[in-house]
Structures are given as structure tokens and as C-alpha cells.
Design a protein around this motif. Sequence first.
Motif, PDB file in Angstrom:
ATOM      1  N   GLU A   1     112.817 -61.789  18.965  1.00 60.42           N
ATOM      2  CA  GLU A   1     111.978 -63.093  18.482  1.00 60.42           C
ATOM      3  C   GLU A   1     110.433 -62.659  18.145  1.00 60.42           C
ATOM      4  N   GLU A   2     110.064 -61.787  19.365  1.00 65.71           N
ATOM      5  CA  GLU A   2     108.623 -61.596  19.462  1.00 65.71           C
ATOM      6  C   GLU A   2     108.207 -60.529  18.267  1.00 65.71           C
ATOM      7  N   MET A   3     109.359 -59.432  18.083  1.00 66.93           N
ATOM      8  CA  MET A   3     109.028 -58.753  16.957  1.00 66.93           C
ATOM      9  C   MET A   3     109.192 -59.357  15.744  1.00 66.93           C
ATOM     10  N   LEU A   4     109.982 -60.441  15.528  1.00 64.11           N
ATOM     11  CA  LEU A   4     109.835 -61.188  14.081  1.00 64.11           C
ATOM     12  C   LEU A   4     108.392 -61.793  14.249  1.00 64.11           C
ATOM     13  N   GLN A   5     107.939 -62.375  15.101  1.00 70.54           N
ATOM     14  CA  GLN A   5     106.616 -62.921  14.799  1.00 70.54           C
ATOM     15  C   GLN A   5     105.551 -61.750  14.555  1.00 70.54           C
ATOM     16  N   VAL A   6     105.724 -60.347  15.058  1.00 72.13           N
ATOM     17  CA  VAL A   6     104.783 -59.382  14.798  1.00 72.13           C
ATOM     18  C   VAL A   6     105.133 -59.334  13.275  1.00 72.13           C
ATOM     19  N   ALA A   7     106.361 -59.218  12.682  1.00 71.90           N
ATOM     20  CA  ALA A   7     106.756 -58.908  11.314  1.00 71.90           C
ATOM     21  C   ALA A   7     105.855 -59.950  10.468  1.00 71.90           C
ATOM     22  N   ARG A   8     105.975 -61.232  10.882  1.00 72.27           N
ATOM     23  CA  ARG A   8     105.262 -62.425  10.159  1.00 72.27           C
ATOM     24  C   ARG A   8     103.829 -62.213  10.099  1.00 72.27           C
ATOM     25  N   HIS A   9     103.344 -62.175  11.307  1.00 71.36           N
ATOM     26  CA  HIS A   9     102.013 -62.291  11.050  1.00 71.36           C
ATOM     27  C   HIS A   9     100.953 -60.989  11.395  1.00 71.36           C
ATOM     28  N   ARG A  10     101.711 -60.018  11.754  1.00 69.76           N
ATOM     29  CA  ARG A  10     100.808 -58.489  11.821  1.00 69.76           C
ATOM     30  C   ARG A  10     101.959 -57.373  11.045  1.00 69.76           C
ATOM     31  N   PRO A  11     101.995 -57.817   9.716  1.00 69.74           N
ATOM     32  CA  PRO A  11     102.934 -56.806   8.857  1.00 69.74           C
ATOM     33  C   PRO A  11     102.580 -55.345   8.987  1.00 69.74           C
ATOM     34  N   LYS A  12     101.136 -54.971   9.147  1.00 72.59           N
ATOM     35  CA  LYS A  12     100.695 -53.716   9.094  1.00 72.59           C
ATOM     36  C   LYS A  12     101.322 -52.973  10.347  1.00 72.59           C
ATOM     37  N   GLU A  13     101.286 -53.509  11.535  1.00 69.74           N
ATOM     38  CA  GLU A  13     101.835 -52.948  12.851  1.00 69.74           C
ATOM     39  C   GLU A  13     103.299 -52.921  12.675  1.00 69.74           C
ATOM     40  N   PHE A  14     104.040 -53.832  11.976  1.00 68.30           N
ATOM     41  CA  PHE A  14     105.460 -53.888  12.008  1.00 68.30           C
ATOM     42  C   PHE A  14     105.807 -52.884  11.023  1.00 68.30           C
ATOM     43  N   GLU A  15     105.250 -52.419  10.006  1.00 66.43           N
ATOM     44  CA  GLU A  15     105.419 -51.241   8.978  1.00 66.43           C
ATOM     45  C   GLU A  15     105.533 -50.087   9.681  1.00 66.43           C
ATOM     46  N   LYS A  16     105.021 -49.687  10.942  1.00 68.91           N
ATOM     47  CA  LYS A  16     104.894 -48.556  11.480  1.00 68.91           C
ATOM     48  C   LYS A  16     106.156 -48.232  12.311  1.00 68.91           C
ATOM     49  N   VAL A  17     106.870 -49.321  12.784  1.00 69.21           N
ATOM     50  CA  VAL A  17     108.154 -49.230  13.501  1.00 69.21           C
ATOM     51  C   VAL A  17     109.528 -49.487  12.819  1.00 69.21           C
ATOM     52  N   ALA A  18     109.142 -50.269  11.522  1.00 68.26           N
ATOM     53  CA  ALA A  18     110.320 -50.637  10.685  1.00 68.26           C
ATOM     54  C   ALA A  18     111.159 -49.320  10.459  1.00 68.26           C
ATOM     55  N   PRO A  19     110.865 -48.234  10.053  1.00 69.98           N
ATOM     56  CA  PRO A  19     111.935 -47.350   9.681  1.00 69.98           C
ATOM     57  C   PRO A  19     112.649 -46.794  10.825  1.00 69.98           C
ATOM     58  N   ARG A  20     112.090 -46.960  11.848  1.00 68.74           N
ATOM     59  CA  ARG A  20     112.978 -46.416  13.216  1.00 68.74           C
ATOM     60  C   ARG A  20     114.142 -47.583  13.501  1.00 68.74           C
ATOM     61  N   LEU A  21     113.763 -48.990  13.192  1.00 74.09           N
ATOM     62  CA  LEU A  21     114.659 -49.771  13.592  1.00 74.09           C
ATOM     63  C   LEU A  21     115.709 -50.115  12.851  1.00 74.09           C
ATOM     64  N   VAL A  22     115.743 -49.533  11.485  1.00 73.10           N
ATOM     65  CA  VAL A  22     116.686 -49.991  10.484  1.00 73.10           C
ATOM     66  C   VAL A  22     118.313 -49.462  11.065  1.00 73.10           C
ATOM     67  N   GLU A  23     118.329 -48.140  11.213  1.00 76.43           N
ATOM     68  CA  GLU A  23     119.486 -47.647  11.660  1.00 76.43           C
ATOM     69  C   GLU A  23     120.263 -48.375  12.863  1.00 76.43           C
ATOM     70  N   PRO A  24     119.525 -48.369  14.044  1.00 73.54           N
ATOM     71  CA  PRO A  24     120.050 -48.996  15.153  1.00 73.54           C
ATOM     72  C   PRO A  24     120.131 -50.475  15.151  1.00 73.54           C
ATOM     73  N   VAL A  25     119.607 -51.071  14.288  1.00 79.80           N
ATOM     74  CA  VAL A  25     119.640 -52.596  14.189  1.00 79.80           C
ATOM     75  C   VAL A  25     121.057 -52.796  13.386  1.00 79.80           C
ATOM     76  N   LEU A  26     121.197 -51.802  12.298  1.00 83.02           N
ATOM     77  CA  LEU A  26     122.444 -51.881  11.681  1.00 83.02           C
ATOM     78  C   LEU A  26     123.676 -51.752  12.542  1.00 83.02           C
ATOM     79  N   LYS A  27     123.605 -50.832  13.316  1.00 85.81           N
ATOM     80  CA  LYS A  27     124.970 -50.600  14.384  1.00 85.81           C
ATOM     81  C   LYS A  27     124.944 -51.911  15.204  1.00 85.81           C
ATOM     82  N   LEU A  28     123.599 -52.527  15.528  1.00 85.28           N
ATOM     83  CA  LEU A  28     123.650 -53.757  16.483  1.00 85.28           C
ATOM     84  C   LEU A  28     124.588 -54.706  15.683  1.00 85.28           C
TER      85      LEU A  28
END
Length: 312
Positions: A169-196
Motif C-alpha cells: 500500500e505504501e509503495m503504491l503511494q510512492v508510485a503515485r506521488h513520487r514517481p521518480k523515486e519509484f522508477e529506481k526500484v521498479a525494475p527490481r520489483l517486476v520479477e518477484p511481484v510476478l512470482k507473488l
Amino acid sequence: MELRLHPFARRKRLLVVVKDKEKDWRFRRLAAMGLAMDDDKSLAAPLLRIVNDPGEADGVRGGAAIGLSMVAVKHESVCRELNKSLGGGNHSRDLLDDIMTVIGACGCDDIDLMSKLQKEPAKGLNQIGLNFNSIRCLVASTNPKAVERLAEIILDEPDKSYTRGVALEEMLQVARHRPKEFEKVAPRLVEPVLKLLEVETFGQGNLDDLIVLLGKTRDSRAVDPLLTIMRDTRHTVIVWRCVEALGEIGDTRALPALEQLWKGIPADPRNDYGLRSYYKAWKEGRRDKFVPALRKAILQMGGKLDPPEHQL
């Protein structure tokens, strides 16, 4: 006729109660918390003294911290003092939780302490808020590594963890309101989130948040898994989330499935809360998010609404 006290008179009366150690600590805590919406800096000194008094009841100290909520948000110096209070002693979990509730709103200084507190096992359901508040404090920090720590919580927590749910929930708030910060971690999140996605189920996990988060990554690796979920699910809420996510990603591989979804609205086999109902609500001018999201995704990808409208 209702008698209303001037804010100064109300503040003065509550402070008298808070400072009176002859009164029951629970009454004093409530009085301190009653100051939470007052942003006058004159509250800072007396309430901070109580927060930092080891001889005071923890409940009163925590109430004094909460009483500083609006003052801390408005005055950076008060927020810094609360951060010092947090790391300045061996506090009970309840007191830590009260102080962190305010720090989560005004700004966190020590992300190492927050990481440590987040990993501590909760001793009873009433204390699990400490773990959750530590995550919210991470997000409130200006430390550039804070969002990376948040990503680690999402990746490291066990399946269907409540803590992971709060982190999502908090990461979604970062993605919505602080997109530049989210862009730095987004590539790392994709594969693990797909497994989830393989272990989460609607209503028993974080499936909808995971889908929204994948959309925010705008990563094409998520397209095929999202299409599979959209095709197989029986839940229209999840269909809607997939449509939104695919629209944000914008990969035209999703276009045929989205166009087919539009065409199939009249014959949707789901119950009264299916796509037909969403469409009827939209046509009648009622609040609806699914149809606008579907139309927008199709048109942005260069597709066509065939037919332009449905006669239901």
C-alpha cells in the motif's frame, strides 16, 4: 445554546489536566490527545517535556506525542525533537508506536531504527501497529535509501503477510506521488511481484495491489501474466485492475484481449456485479471506473471500440 471555548482557553485547560499527576493517567492521556488538532507551537515545550520524562506513565507520554501531531507537521524543529525522543531511550512498544504515529506524518530521520523495529515480532495483535508504523515512517523519510528498504520488505516478507500488504500500500503511494523515486526500484520489483501473483488470491491476499503495482512499473514483462489473470478470473474487480494496469503499461500486445473484453460486455457471464452492470452504471452517469479505464486503454493503443456503444 452551545458554549464554545476560545482555542487558547481550551488549550490551557487541557494542559492543566495533562500536567496534573494526581489525576488518573488514562484521563491525562485523553486530555493530551485532545490537543492533536491544535497547531500552536506553544504546545511544543510542555508536551515534549512529558514525552521525554522517564518518570511519567508511558500512556501519558504517548498521549503527549500524539497531542503534538499538528505542531510537528507544521514545525520541523518539533518533528526533529520527536525523532530524538524515539531513539533516546529504551521505550515500551506502545510508547514507540505512539511517537511513530506522529513521525509517520511529519518525517522520519532514522531509517535503520525503522528497519529494526519492522523486523521485531509483534507481541500480541494490539502491538502489530508498531511494525506497520515503522513502514509508514520509512516512507515519510527523505533518505534516498528509504524506498529501497520498502522494496526489500515487499520482497522478503512471507506469502500473504499483513506486513507485506502494508508495504505494498505504501509503495503504491510512492508510485503515485513520487514517481521518480519509484522508477529506481521498479525494475527490481517486476520479477518477484510476478512470482507473488502465483500465490495470492482475491480476498485472501494482496492480489489487487500487486496488479496495480505492476501497472505502475510500466514494464512489458507483466503483460502476459496480466492477460492470463484477466482471462481466468471470476472477479470483475480483478478484471478492472488488470485493465488499468495494462493501460498504464501501454503494450499493444494487450490490445486484442482488451477489444474482445469490450465486445463481450453484453454477454458477460458473471453475476449482477459483472461487466454488464459496470457498463449500465457508466451509461446512466453513475460513478464507474471500469468502463473509462477500458475505453482509454483501447483508444490509447490505437484500437477501436467495436461496436461504439452497447444496447443493453
